[in-house]
Design an enzyme around this catalytic site. Sequence first.
Site, short mmCIF file in Angstrom:
data_model
loop_
_atom_site.label_atom_id
_atom_site.label_comp_id
_atom_site.label_asym_id
_atom_site.label_seq_id
_atom_site.Cartn_x
_atom_site.Cartn_y
_atom_site.Cartn_z
N CYS A 90 0.80 -1.08 -0.08
CA CYS A 90 -0.20 -0.09 -0.23
C CYS A 90 0.77 1.31 -0.14
O CYS A 90 0.34 2.37 -0.14
CB CYS A 90 -0.98 -0.09 1.32
N HIS A 114 -3.74 6.97 1.84
CA HIS A 114 -4.02 5.49 1.57
C HIS A 114 -5.30 5.17 1.91
O HIS A 114 -5.72 5.46 3.20
CB HIS A 114 -2.65 4.42 2.07
N ASN A 146 -10.08 -0.63 -1.17
CA ASN A 146 -8.72 -0.57 -1.02
C ASN A 146 -7.93 -1.16 -2.30
O ASN A 146 -8.23 -2.28 -2.49
CB ASN A 146 -8.16 -1.29 0.26
O1 UT7 Z 1 -4.09 -1.40 3.36
C1 UT7 Z 1 -3.17 -2.31 3.93
C2 UT7 Z 1 -3.43 -1.94 5.69
N1 UT7 Z 1 -4.63 -2.54 5.80
C3 UT7 Z 1 -5.45 -1.99 6.68
O2 UT7 Z 1 -5.07 -0.76 7.17
C4 UT7 Z 1 -6.45 -2.76 7.30
C5 UT7 Z 1 -6.58 -2.66 8.69
N2 UT7 Z 1 -7.74 -3.45 9.49
C6 UT7 Z 1 -8.99 -3.11 9.31
O3 UT7 Z 1 -9.24 -2.15 8.47
C7 UT7 Z 1 -9.86 -3.59 10.20
O4 UT7 Z 1 -9.24 -4.48 11.23
C8 UT7 Z 1 -10.81 -4.67 9.63
C9 UT7 Z 1 -11.77 -4.01 8.64
C10 UT7 Z 1 -10.13 -5.60 8.88
C11 UT7 Z 1 -11.65 -5.33 10.68
O5 UT7 Z 1 -12.44 -4.52 11.39
P1 UT7 Z 1 -12.14 -4.64 13.07
O6 UT7 Z 1 -12.94 -3.48 13.68
O7 UT7 Z 1 -10.85 -4.59 13.51
O8 UT7 Z 1 -12.81 -5.80 13.59
P2 UT7 Z 1 -12.30 -7.25 14.18
O9 UT7 Z 1 -11.26 -8.08 13.32
O10 UT7 Z 1 -11.81 -6.74 15.62
O11 UT7 Z 1 -13.32 -7.89 14.15
C12 UT7 Z 1 -14.71 -7.63 15.06
C13 UT7 Z 1 -15.83 -8.76 14.80
C14 UT7 Z 1 -15.41 -10.07 14.79
O12 UT7 Z 1 -16.40 -10.94 15.65
P3 UT7 Z 1 -16.22 -11.09 17.05
O13 UT7 Z 1 -14.91 -12.01 17.36
O14 UT7 Z 1 -16.16 -10.17 18.07
O15 UT7 Z 1 -17.50 -12.04 17.21
C15 UT7 Z 1 -15.11 -10.52 13.55
O16 UT7 Z 1 -15.37 -11.91 13.35
O17 UT7 Z 1 -16.16 -8.34 13.64
C16 UT7 Z 1 -16.19 -9.75 12.93
N3 UT7 Z 1 -16.11 -9.52 11.39
C17 UT7 Z 1 -17.04 -9.48 10.66
N4 UT7 Z 1 -18.42 -9.31 10.83
C18 UT7 Z 1 -19.44 -8.87 9.91
C19 UT7 Z 1 -15.01 -9.36 10.69
N5 UT7 Z 1 -15.29 -9.26 9.47
C20 UT7 Z 1 -16.73 -9.20 9.50
C21 UT7 Z 1 -17.26 -8.90 8.24
N6 UT7 Z 1 -18.84 -8.87 8.51
N7 UT7 Z 1 -17.12 -8.84 7.00
#
Ligand code: UT7
Length: 368
Positions: free
Chosen positions: A133, A279, A309
């Site tokens: 990225c 980004h 992204n």
């Molecule tokens: O470009 C390169 C760099 N990349 C980035 O900068 C991306 C960085 N990361 C992110 O943008 C975020 O971490 C994500 C969007 C990938 C995830 O969001 P988050 O708020 O960090 O969610 P999380 O991974 O902490 O997950 C929270 C909950 C989990 O459920 P439990 O364990 O709390 O029951 C996940 O299983 O959300 C769940 N979850 C989803 N639910 C519905 C994860 N993905 C999804 C989804 N739909 N697509």
Amino acid sequence: MPASPAAGSPSNTGSPSNNRTAAVTAVGHFLPEKRLTNADLEEMVDTSDEWIQKRTGIRERRILPPDEDKATSYMAARAADELLEKRGLDAGQLDAIIVATVTPDMLFPATACLVQAEIGADSAFGFDLSAACSGFLYAFNTGAHLVESGRQEKVLVIGADTMSSITDYSDRSTCILFGDGAGAVLLEPSDSPASAGNGYGLQDAYQRVNGADWHDLHQPAGGSRKPPTHGTVERHEHFLKQNGRPVFKQAIKRMAESTEKIMQRNDLAPEDVRYLVPHQANRRIIEATAQQTGLPDEKVMINIGRYGNTTAATIPLCLHDWERQLRPGDRLIMAAYGGGFTWGANLVSWAYNGAEVTTASETLGASS
Ligand code: UT7
């Protein structure tokens, strides 16, 4: 002469050592027509439009349908075509082509070679740059060095990624994030007036790499460490894997830190910056970065809602979308954080009036 770096400051940063600067003189882009909406993703994995919009800000992304003849080089070449048309140049006038990508058409030859052949850049050399990225930031800085050195006059810098080719559409934590696209800028020596201070173009660059946490964002198989086998395909190891939470926290920390560093060492207050060009990985990352650096919403380019992204393409796609609002001397700070991990920020003084840009086809349309 620009000031030399302060004692003890890192050597890979700072302004050019002569007065020739590398300015952006044109912007091009390409986005595939096919849209992948949150509603489409609801049919594919256990997710919802509400969750995706709230947690990422993304509504839809563009997808390049699988086609052996149309991959990353195709999108990059179309972005180059548009840029050349806007600038009124022939591809034969290009001296160099740098393609930032993590989704090259093939491991080799470099995507830049395929772009060269596709657009007919008969006098150019070129290479790919892999920094995920942050790829466009690094490529911009590298291309600017070629121009600043006096060896090259016209350097085409492209950020292009077909993220759909390495995205696992059964993994809801990653498949909601990524899209395909390409953006390009042309770098040429600045012919700015003395009133423009250090001249138009790249003014400063702060860039870093640290591989210690590489496993938090990577594509396990397909390289020399894990060549493809039936097993790697069955285990989905040719798709990107991300440990989202730590990447999220680091992205805010590093993008804010890089932006602040650029502002501090160039004596810039928020009112001196026209736009932050971040980004586009997650709307919440962008908003937190802007908040930490004191930049208000109206100074932040955000188009993640429409494209997701697109990795190396996000920053040039922002430049394309905001081009008509840019004026000579506008200060832009481009900031990124990505796989590797790689991060940094570039300070650019815009070189032309974006409102005056027309493509040849627009000119023809206007006169007919
Ligand atoms: O470009 C390169 C760099 N990349 C980035 O900068 C991306 C960085 N990361 C992110 O943008 C975020 O971490 C994500 C969007 C990938 C995830 O969001 P988050 O708020 O960090 O969610 P999380 O991974 O902490 O997950 C929270 C909950 C989990 O459920 P439990 O364990 O709390 O029951 C996940 O299983 O959300 C769940 N979850 C989803 N639910 C519905 C994860 N993905 C999804 C989804 N739909 N697509």
